[in-house]
Design an enzyme around this catalytic site. Structure first.
Site, PDB file in Angstrom:
ATOM      1  N   HIS A 135     -48.769 -13.901  64.281  1.00 12.74           N
ATOM      2  CA  HIS A 135     -48.062 -14.077  65.602  1.00 12.74           C
ATOM      3  C   HIS A 135     -46.886 -15.276  65.591  1.00 12.74           C
ATOM      4  O   HIS A 135     -46.085 -15.285  66.544  1.00 12.74           O
ATOM      5  CB  HIS A 135     -48.960 -14.408  66.730  1.00 12.74           C
ATOM      6  CG  HIS A 135     -49.837 -13.125  67.004  1.00 12.74           C
ATOM      7  ND1 HIS A 135     -49.615 -12.195  67.342  1.00 12.74           N
ATOM      8  CD2 HIS A 135     -51.207 -13.239  66.832  1.00 12.74           C
ATOM      9  CE1 HIS A 135     -50.739 -11.295  67.163  1.00 12.74           C
ATOM     10  NE2 HIS A 135     -51.647 -12.015  67.464  1.00 12.74           N
TER      11      HIS A 135
HETATM   12  N1  Q9C Z   1     -57.877 -10.390  75.784  1.00 16.90           N
HETATM   13  C1  Q9C Z   1     -55.095 -13.048  66.182  1.00 16.90           C
HETATM   14  O1  Q9C Z   1     -55.805 -12.403  66.464  1.00 16.90           O
HETATM   15  N2  Q9C Z   1     -55.357 -13.587  73.626  1.00 16.90           N
HETATM   16  N3  Q9C Z   1     -54.526 -13.808  67.550  1.00 16.90           N
HETATM   17  C2  Q9C Z   1     -55.269 -12.138  73.938  1.00 16.90           C
HETATM   18  C3  Q9C Z   1     -56.519 -10.746  75.482  1.00 16.90           C
HETATM   19  C4  Q9C Z   1     -54.658 -13.770  72.384  1.00 16.90           C
HETATM   20  C5  Q9C Z   1     -55.002 -13.083  68.948  1.00 16.90           C
HETATM   21  C6  Q9C Z   1     -56.056 -11.969  75.387  1.00 16.90           C
HETATM   22  C7  Q9C Z   1     -55.160 -13.270  71.139  1.00 16.90           C
HETATM   23  C8  Q9C Z   1     -54.548 -13.780  69.932  1.00 16.90           C
HETATM   24  C9  Q9C Z   1     -54.549 -13.936  65.059  1.00 16.90           C
HETATM   25 ZN    ZN Z   2     -55.759 -10.514  65.915  1.00 20.22          ZN
END
Ligand code: Q9C
Ligand code: ZN
Length: 662
Positions: A135
């Site tokens: 990300h």
């Molecule tokens: N429930 C990685 O897996 N929060 N990042 C989302 C939705 C952020 C995930 C909330 C998730 C980031 C590398």
């Molecule tokens: Zn992820």
């Protein structure tokens, strides 16, 4: 040559210092759970373990701005309140005084892994890292990610090794928008991502995560987004995505290196993903990628927040990178309606850029209306079963790898075959009386001199079924090939094999007494026209183009094989089989996945001198040689395939490829 595991304990240092329910799942235990899993299964000691070193500022500069790097560096000296305040300026990010060190180790680990693979020190490897990367953007942290480890690895491979085609497979359940932005207009990096999307209502809520984002300028067609619009996607959905989208494009792209953004939040049990794919699925996805780029795969950990599911999935991937056979895939091999719609939307968006997709779509035999009705009627919707996790995680099958990898019994002198090292000659035989009893059933078709060979081949078959031998090659005289195959089928059934897949090439007639009770799936690749005797017996011509051959394997043979879930594959190359070296090797290499490697290849002796080496290498786990430049399938080839698919897909649901909208 083997598998590298890049790691450093310091990467467990960064952790959340305040209350934040969104960020707390990205915890140090993720790394220790994965590593403990590898240790418990004896996998760590089989890898070349490399200790991660920090990426230099110059290396970070391949992707990130100097100002952003300086800003992250500064976090080392901030106190908790300042860290918290800075974190809030980004989306789903936390900083810790050790973040800079950890993030440089994570990026450095990815670069070291690329070095290890591209210098030839290892075939492939995994970097176990925190924080994740996909990300992260040029000047922004995002979604737990600080530096974009995989994007840095791709830039490094281009810059230091002059690579011109890199495939990034992002199977994390979130969209790696950071990678997409960095390579948006770059045709040398093909970025594939599937992700939970739910029509845009899932984080990070971006319209550019949808299938119609294909890249810009020179990079058009080199961003491939597969949005999942429902939770609950499982093994069949992931497989369908690989067979019908990723792999056709990947073969056409012909990458020199495969980078995997290996997030395991797309696995069952993960609180973020809410998907259903079991850990073994990642063994299969890995093995399917191993036929690309000469097997040069660098996987870098991204997400994965259910510790047990994460650890098991990591083990499955590493085991496969090491060359162990894949465990069977559990579950009904039926993709859900929503998955088919998503796959269709990617195909529609990508068709202008990829010949391999144009052909599947343009010759679809169904009108779109008829198609969507049929799909609605037949395909289940995705649902997350309440208590499905623990039973699935518990029954994870870890069959030990057979002591002998590949064995050969040949009527041709061994020296003439140029077999690769590690392949064993079969000397043993079943009892003479037993061989004669089997041969008597086919009296007219075995010569006396064939009996010794038959005895050895039966012994190979037993070795595979007993788990002593992983797979084998046997030769026969041209005349005895059909009869041998016949005996082998009967013996499989006598030994209580549940399902036997026969892929018979060339002039091999279907045995007359072949049962049509679902225990044998008989596919003959020969002649000019496709023909169907039943849902379990059919034939199709051998395509002459690379495009046609790939469509046959990815679009027909593998979906059937995965749907059938055989205990044994008999691959027979009979008279006039017409397979070239690279084709035979690719077919054998790819047939291994759905059957956990248990293949007995029977080859008529006239062509064995040419085929033995590459066939043995493929069965032994080496990447098959290239099919040569991509050539478009002919209309006749596509027509034959579509004829079969249209009639077979009612029974074999993994064949389904939805038609484009009107
Ligand atoms: N429930 C990685 O897996 N929060 N990042 C989302 C939705 C952020 C995930 C909330 C998730 C980031 C590398
Ligand atoms: Zn992820």
């Amino acid at each position: 040559m083997g598998t590298a595991l890049v790691y450093h304990e310091d990467m467990t240092a960064t952790r959340l210092l305040w209350d934040d329910p969104e960020c707390e799942i990205e915890c140090p235990e993720r790394l220790t759970a994965a590593l403990d899993g590898l240790r418990q299964r004896g996998l760590e000691e089989r890898c070349l373990c490399l200790s991660a070193c920090e990426a230099s500022e110059e290396e970070l500069g391949l992707v990130h701005s100097p100002e952003y790097i300086a800003l992250v560096q500064k976090t080392q000296t901030l106190d908790k309140e300042e860290l918290h305040a800075l974190s809030k300026q980004y989306n789903a990010v936390y900083f810790h005084p050790d973040t800079f060190h950890c993030a440089r180790l994570a990026a450095g680990a990815a670069l070291q892994l690329v070095d290890a693979v591209l210098t030839g020190a290892v075939h492939n490897g995994l970097a176990l890292v925190r924080p994740p990367g996909h990300h992260s953007q040029r000047a922004a942290a995002n979604g737990f990610c600080v530096f974009n480890n995989v994007a840095l690895a791709a830039k490094h491979a281009k810059q230091k090794y002059g690579l011109q085609r890199i495939l990034i497979v992002d199977w994390d359940v979130h969209h790696g928008q950071g990678i997409q932005y960095i390579f948006n207009d770059d045709p040398s990096v093909l970025y594939f991502s599937w992700h939970r999307y739910e029509h845009g209502s899932f984080w990070p809520f971006l319209p550019e995560s949808d299938a119609d984002a294909v890249g810009q300028g020179q990079g058009q067609g080199f961003t491939v987004n597969l949005p999942w619009n429902q939770v609950g996607m499982g093994n069949a959905d992931y497989l369908a995505a690989f067979l019908h989208v990723l792999l056709p494009l990947a073969f056409e792209f012909d990458p020199e290196l495969v980078l995997v953004s290996a997030g395991f939040d797309s696995a069952i049990g993960d609180p973020e993903g809410q998907m259903q794919a079991t850990p073994e699925c990642f063994a299969h996805l890995t093995q399917l990628l191993q036929v690309l780029a000469g097997g040069r795969i660098c996987a870098v950990l991204e997400g994965g927040y259910h510790l047990e599911s994460l650890a098991q999935s990591v083990c499955m991937m590493v085991q496969t990178l090491l060359g162990d056979p894949t465990p069977p895939l559990l579950g009904l091999m039926v993709p859900c309606q929503s998955a088919l719609e998503s796959i269709q939307s990617v195909q529609t968006a990508q068709t202008p850029y990829w010949t391999s997709l144009q052909q599947i779509l343009s010759s679809s035999t169904h009108s779109p209306e008829e198609r969507s009705l049929r799909l609605l009627g037949e395909s289940p919707t995705c649902a997350v079963a309440e208590d499905s996790l623990s039973p699935l995680l518990d029954q994870l099958c870890l069959r030990p790898a057979p002591p002998i990898c590949t064995a050969v019994a040949s009527t041709v002198p061994g020296a003439a075959l140029c077999l690769p090292p590690g392949v064993l000659h079969q000397e043993g035989s079943v009892l003479r009386e037993e061989t004669e009893a089997w041969a008597r059933l086919h009296k007219s078709r075995f010569q006396d001199e064939d009996l010794a060979t038959l005895g050895k081949i039966l012994c190979l078959l037993d070795g595979i079924m007993d788990g002593q031998i992983r797979n084998a090659i046997a030769t026969t005289t041209a005349l005895a090939t059909a009869a041998t195959l016949d005996v082998l089928i009967q013996r499989c059934l006598a030994r209580r094999a549940q399902r036997v897949l026969c892929v018979a090439l060339g002039q091999l007639d279907r045995p007359l007494d072949l049962a049509d009770d679902g225990r044998i799936l008989w596919l003959n690749i020969r002649g000019k026209d496709a023909a169907i005797q039943s849902m379990f017996h059919f034939s199709t011509p051998l395509p002459q183009t690379t495009g046609g051959f790939l469509s046959l394997i990815l679009g027909l043979v593998l979906p059937l094989a995965y749907g059938f879930q055989p205990d044994m594959v008999l691959m027979a190359l009979g008279p006039a089989h017409g397979l070239q070296n690279a084709q035979a090797a690719l077919l054998a290499a790819m047939l291994r996945s759905p059957v956990g490697g248990r293949i007995l290849a029977v080859v008529e002796e006239e062509s064995i001198r040419l085929l033995a080496r590459s066939l043995a290498q493929a069965l032994h786990g080496e990447t098959p040689p290239s099919l040569g430049p991509f050539s478009k399938a002919t209309p006749e080839e596509i027509q034959a395939l579509m004829f079969l698919k249209a009639r077979l897909e009612a029974r074999w649901k993994l064949l389904q490829v939805a038609a484009p909208p009107p």
